[in-house]
Design a protein around this motif. Structure first.
Motif: not given
Length: 160
Positions: A3-16
């Protein structure tokens, strides 16, 4: 699921991103700033886009981050895949191929002439993976990079 990332995904993207840097033995180069990442992905002028790979329970296990480039020879836009990464414990479940297929669909929908990415020479599993669906190395090209002081010096003085 992709799915497309959302602003709420930023912490998860940072971890990845940090997990990717650890896998690539490049943690010393990470100076990640989540507020900048949020602005660059979702601000008034987004510089990049991201997709998230999730397990059935909604756990983010991978991501792809990409942006447009342009081919003067093709006179068409392209997509550059900056990062594609799946956490090691979740590999072999189709997440990586699903992420790449989703980026490829976006490229086709946007009438891009190409999808490009780079891979570290030592990353044989990734190289095999990319070749398995037709990815071709561009051996005749060498990537050059300017960063830090060299970039600032060239911008300021036009010489190094």
């Amino acid at each position: 699921m992709i799915r497309p990332a959302t602003p709420e995904d930023v912490p998860a993207i940072s971890r990845l991103i940090r997990a990717l840097a650890e896998y690539e033995k490049l943690t010393h180069e990470v100076v990640l700033d989540e507020s900048l990442l949020r602005d660059h992905l979702f601000g008034s002028r987004p510089y990049a886009e991201a997709l998230i790979a999730e397990e059935e329970d909604g756990t983010p296990v991978g991501f792809a981050l990409f942006f447009h480039n342009y081919s003067t020879f093709l006179t068409r836009p392209g997509l550059y895949l900056e990062d594609v990464f799946v956490l090691p414990d979740y590999r072999g479940r189709g997440h990586g191929k699903a992420l790449l297929a989703a980026v490829a669909r976006i490229a086709v929908e946007r009438k891009c002439g190409r999808l490009e990415w780079a891979v570290l020479d030592w990353n044989e599993p990734a190289i095999r993976f990319y070749k398995s669906f037709g990815g071709k190395p561009m051996d005749e090209w060498t990537v050059y990079r300017l960063t830090g002081h060299a970039l600032e010096l060239l911008a300021r003085d036009g010489v190094q």
